[in-house]
Scaffold this motif. Structure first.
Motif, PDB file in Angstrom:
ATOM      1  N   TYR A  88      10.070 -17.648  33.468  1.00 20.86           N
ATOM      2  CA  TYR A  88      10.977 -18.788  33.439  1.00 20.86           C
ATOM      3  C   TYR A  88      12.420 -18.398  33.106  1.00 20.86           C
ATOM      4  N   CYS A  89      12.791 -17.154  33.353  1.00 18.54           N
ATOM      5  CA  CYS A  89      14.108 -16.773  32.847  1.00 18.54           C
ATOM      6  C   CYS A  89      15.015 -16.175  33.915  1.00 18.54           C
ATOM      7  N   TRP A  90      16.302 -16.173  33.556  1.00 20.35           N
ATOM      8  CA  TRP A  90      17.372 -15.422  34.194  1.00 20.35           C
ATOM      9  C   TRP A  90      18.026 -16.051  35.408  1.00 20.35           C
ATOM     10  N   GLY A  91      17.360 -16.775  36.218  1.00 19.14           N
ATOM     11  CA  GLY A  91      18.020 -17.313  37.399  1.00 19.14           C
ATOM     12  C   GLY A  91      18.576 -16.200  38.257  1.00 19.14           C
ATOM     13  N   GLY A  92      19.913 -16.101  38.363  1.00 16.95           N
ATOM     14  CA  GLY A  92      20.527 -15.069  39.200  1.00 16.95           C
ATOM     15  C   GLY A  92      20.734 -13.742  38.512  1.00 16.95           C
ATOM     16  N   LYS A  93      20.259 -13.605  37.285  1.00 16.41           N
ATOM     17  CA  LYS A  93      20.436 -12.354  36.552  1.00 16.41           C
ATOM     18  C   LYS A  93      19.689 -11.206  37.219  1.00 16.41           C
ATOM     19  N   PRO A  94      20.099  -9.945  36.970  1.00 16.79           N
ATOM     20  CA  PRO A  94      19.381  -8.785  37.522  1.00 16.79           C
ATOM     21  C   PRO A  94      17.935  -8.749  37.052  1.00 16.79           C
ATOM     22  N   ALA A  95      17.079  -8.126  37.853  1.00 14.52           N
ATOM     23  CA  ALA A  95      15.652  -8.065  37.549  1.00 14.52           C
ATOM     24  C   ALA A  95      15.331  -6.857  36.681  1.00 14.52           C
ATOM     25  N   VAL A  96      14.107  -6.856  36.169  1.00 11.96           N
ATOM     26  CA  VAL A  96      13.637  -5.782  35.300  1.00 11.96           C
ATOM     27  C   VAL A  96      12.945  -4.717  36.131  1.00 11.96           C
ATOM     28  N   LEU A  97      13.470  -3.527  36.102  1.00  5.87           N
ATOM     29  CA  LEU A  97      12.814  -2.394  36.734  1.00  5.87           C
ATOM     30  C   LEU A  97      12.126  -1.596  35.638  1.00  5.87           C
ATOM     31  N   LEU A  98      10.818  -1.605  35.639  1.00  8.87           N
ATOM     32  CA  LEU A  98      10.056  -0.978  34.564  1.00  8.87           C
ATOM     33  C   LEU A  98      10.173   0.543  34.632  1.00  8.87           C
ATOM     34  N   PRO A  99      10.133   1.213  33.486  1.00 12.52           N
ATOM     35  CA  PRO A  99      10.295   2.677  33.473  1.00 12.52           C
ATOM     36  C   PRO A  99       9.133   3.374  34.162  1.00 12.52           C
ATOM     37  N   SER A 100       9.397   4.482  34.793  1.00 18.06           N
ATOM     38  CA  SER A 100       8.357   5.224  35.514  1.00 18.06           C
ATOM     39  C   SER A 100       7.288   5.745  34.568  1.00 18.06           C
ATOM     40  N   SER A 101       7.639   5.911  33.277  1.00 17.16           N
ATOM     41  CA  SER A 101       6.660   6.413  32.307  1.00 17.16           C
ATOM     42  C   SER A 101       5.491   5.444  32.139  1.00 17.16           C
ATOM     43  N   LEU A 102       5.719   4.160  32.456  1.00 14.47           N
ATOM     44  CA  LEU A 102       4.637   3.180  32.350  1.00 14.47           C
ATOM     45  C   LEU A 102       3.472   3.543  33.262  1.00 14.47           C
ATOM     46  N   TYR A 103       3.773   4.090  34.430  1.00 16.34           N
ATOM     47  CA  TYR A 103       2.748   4.368  35.430  1.00 16.34           C
ATOM     48  C   TYR A 103       2.018   5.684  35.194  1.00 16.34           C
ATOM     49  N   THR A 104       2.370   6.356  34.126  1.00 15.86           N
ATOM     50  CA  THR A 104       1.657   7.585  33.755  1.00 15.86           C
ATOM     51  C   THR A 104       1.180   7.517  32.308  1.00 15.86           C
ATOM     52  N   LEU A 142      -1.729   2.275  46.408  1.00 13.31           N
ATOM     53  CA  LEU A 142      -1.366   3.472  45.668  1.00 13.31           C
ATOM     54  C   LEU A 142      -1.704   3.338  44.194  1.00 13.31           C
ATOM     55  N   LEU A 143      -1.374   2.183  43.626  1.00 15.70           N
ATOM     56  CA  LEU A 143      -1.615   1.972  42.201  1.00 15.70           C
ATOM     57  C   LEU A 143      -3.102   2.016  41.876  1.00 15.70           C
ATOM     58  N   LEU A 144      -3.923   1.306  42.656  1.00 12.32           N
ATOM     59  CA  LEU A 144      -5.353   1.240  42.373  1.00 12.32           C
ATOM     60  C   LEU A 144      -6.046   2.586  42.572  1.00 12.32           C
ATOM     61  N   SER A 145      -5.510   3.391  43.450  1.00 15.82           N
ATOM     62  CA  SER A 145      -6.138   4.694  43.695  1.00 15.82           C
ATOM     63  C   SER A 145      -6.045   5.614  42.486  1.00 15.82           C
ATOM     64  N   TYR A 146      -5.170   5.282  41.536  1.00 14.14           N
ATOM     65  CA  TYR A 146      -5.030   6.087  40.324  1.00 14.14           C
ATOM     66  C   TYR A 146      -5.466   5.324  39.079  1.00 14.14           C
ATOM     67  N   CYS A 147      -6.310   4.311  39.282  1.00 13.15           N
ATOM     68  CA  CYS A 147      -6.903   3.564  38.169  1.00 13.15           C
ATOM     69  C   CYS A 147      -8.423   3.680  38.271  1.00 13.15           C
ATOM     70  N   PRO A 148      -8.996   4.801  37.878  1.00 12.06           N
ATOM     71  CA  PRO A 148     -10.406   5.079  38.152  1.00 12.06           C
ATOM     72  C   PRO A 148     -11.402   4.219  37.395  1.00 12.06           C
ATOM     73  N   VAL A 149     -10.970   3.531  36.316  1.00 13.38           N
ATOM     74  CA  VAL A 149     -11.911   2.718  35.532  1.00 13.38           C
ATOM     75  C   VAL A 149     -11.524   1.241  35.528  1.00 13.38           C
ATOM     76  N   LEU A 150     -10.662   0.830  36.440  1.00 16.92           N
ATOM     77  CA  LEU A 150     -10.218  -0.568  36.490  1.00 16.92           C
ATOM     78  C   LEU A 150     -11.401  -1.495  36.742  1.00 16.92           C
ATOM     79  N   GLU A 151     -11.513  -2.554  35.920  1.00 20.53           N
ATOM     80  CA  GLU A 151     -12.621  -3.499  36.029  1.00 20.53           C
ATOM     81  C   GLU A 151     -12.187  -4.904  36.401  1.00 20.53           C
ATOM     82  N   ASP A 152     -10.996  -5.312  35.973  1.00 15.14           N
ATOM     83  CA  ASP A 152     -10.558  -6.700  36.145  1.00 15.14           C
ATOM     84  C   ASP A 152      -9.156  -6.719  36.746  1.00 15.14           C
ATOM     85  N   LEU A 153      -9.020  -7.336  37.939  1.00 12.06           N
ATOM     86  CA  LEU A 153      -7.729  -7.428  38.610  1.00 12.06           C
ATOM     87  C   LEU A 153      -7.414  -8.885  38.930  1.00 12.06           C
ATOM     88  N   ILE A 154      -6.258  -9.359  38.459  1.00 11.24           N
ATOM     89  CA  ILE A 154      -5.759 -10.688  38.794  1.00 11.24           C
ATOM     90  C   ILE A 154      -4.441 -10.501  39.542  1.00 11.24           C
TER      91      ILE A 154
END
Length: 408
Positions: A111-127, A172-184
């Motif tokens: 519910y935030c920001w309107g025209g503000k820039p978006a959040v680009l998450l750090p690459s470290s999150l994906y490792t 690509l993301l799911l191929s590196y989540c070998p124990v993923l059980e719940d996806l929404i």
């Protein structure tokens, strides 16, 4: 108070982890010993419910997050309501928690920001090797899956109307989540994703909420051999499903505007099915021969269109083990005159489930139409194992008082 103060710091920090972060921080005024005790709490929760409080929360996190004494941040939950949280702040907070071996991360910027820039998450999150639960909500969150991905502990993933920068992001993301059980995977009409490819050997629960705002035809390819629960809420009406391999689905919850056939092919192993069909044209809601629900025991059916009894009778024929049948029918005006089904009461044509297994029958919101009366009479005459039945009239129309077929 003295009795509580006699506990060890480690145990007190554990106790504080069960209360909201704001409450844990407030204990710092109790005494000198409690002043910094909250900083050992491994669970942080900042759920803003007032716009004017967000600036204070932002300053508090910027000041204290780097100073936390807990060696591991078990969970970090943040809900934004306005522009007070800057994208670069959230990016840095995520990076900090990832460096602290986080196990549960939830960012809600819906519910935030309107025209503000978006959040680009750090690459470290994906490792992040310790991450078990990841929940990202809001179109201002950019998901840009890098080439290097490794989430060996991730079991729960929620992506709620986020914006995707990589068209092949999910595969690509799911191929590196070998124990993923719940996806929404919640879709919106502005997420930049077209074809969605879900391939996972470990996935057990899949939920697809799809709103009606998408202007394009969405395509879904689903290969999930371990899937046990499948939920689809499709208000788009233009989605195409290619569900190739889901042999272990035991429970399905489906809400569609039309065309159930594409999904039926993938859930023939279900034991419990909740089906809501909102609108269809004539025969299009029927499915082709060869689809057989050999394990179905519990059916909840909600239909909003004419000739619902055709689909229902077909389901009864193809569900020989059905024990529980719950109905809710609501048609608001009939498009063409009702033509009764030729209800044949000869034993050879009665669905097997009525003769051998159906024990519970519930019919809600019944309005007294001829179609409803025909079906109820058929059930009463042929359901030999019926133990309980419930027929609840609609609050809008007086039932059973008119012979006219009215669904107004």
């Amino acid at each position: 108070m003295d009795r509580i103060s006699g506990l060890s710091d480690e145990l007190l920090a554990k106790i504080l982890s069960f209360v909201p972060t704001s409450v844990a921080v407030s204990t710092s005024v109790l005494s000198k010993r409690w002043e910094f005790l909250w900083m050992w709490v491994p669970k942080l929760e900042f759920l803003s419910n007032r716009y004017d409080s967000e600036l204070a929360i932002r300053d508090f996190i910027n000041k204290n997050l780097p100073l936390l004494k807990a060696p591991v941040v078990e969970s970090f939950r943040l809900k934004c309501l306005s522009y007070s949280f800057q994208p670069e702040d959230i990016t840095q907070w995520v990076a900090t928690t990832v460096s602290r071996c986080i196990t549960e991360l939830e960012i809600d910027c819906d519910y935030c920001w309107g025209g503000k820039p978006a959040v680009l998450l750090p690459s470290s999150l994906y490792t992040c090797e310790t991450l078990v639960t990841l929940k990202l909500v809001g179109g201002k969150i950019l998901v840009d899956v890098p080439r290097t991905v490794s989430l060996p502990s991730l079991k729960t993933l929620l992506l709620g109307s986020v914006t995707y920068l990589n068209k092949d992001f999910l595969r690509l993301l799911l191929s590196y989540c070998p124990v993923l059980e719940d996806l929404i995977l919640e879709r919106s009409g502005f997420d930049n994703a077209k074809a969605i490819v879900i391939i996972s050997q470990s996935l057990q629960r899949l939920t697809l909420p799809i709103d009606g705002g998408s202007c394009c035809k969405d395509e879904y390819v689903i290969v999930t051999p371990s899937l046990k629960y499948f939920k689809v809420e499709d208000y788009n009406g233009r989605s195409s499903y290619m569900v190739l391999h889901t042999p272990k689905v035991e429970e399905a919850d489906i809400v569609v505007e039309e065309y159930v056939e594409m999904l039926f092919e993938s859930i023939t192993s279900v034991k419990r099915l909740s089906l809501c069909v909102l609108f269809n044209h004539e025969e299009e809601y029927l499915y082709h021969d060869g689809i057989f629900f050999s394990q179905l025991e519990h059916l909840k059916l909600c239909i909003r269109f004419d000739y619902w009894s055709k689909l229902l009778f077909r389901l009864l024929q193809d569900s020989p083990k059905l024990r529980v049948l719950k109905l809710e029918i609501a048609c608001n005006g009939r498009f063409k005159e009702y033509e009764p089904i030729s209800w044949n009461n000869e034993e050879s044509s009665v669905p097997q489930c009525l003769l051998e297994s159906l024990e519970t029958f519930e019919f809600a919101e019944i309005r007294g139409s001829q179609e409803e009366r025909d079906f109820v009479s058929y059930i009463i005459k042929n359901a030999r194992c019926l133990k309980s039945s419930s027929i609840k009239p609609s609050t809008y129309i007086e039932p059973w008082t008119s012979s006219s077929d009215s669904c107004d």
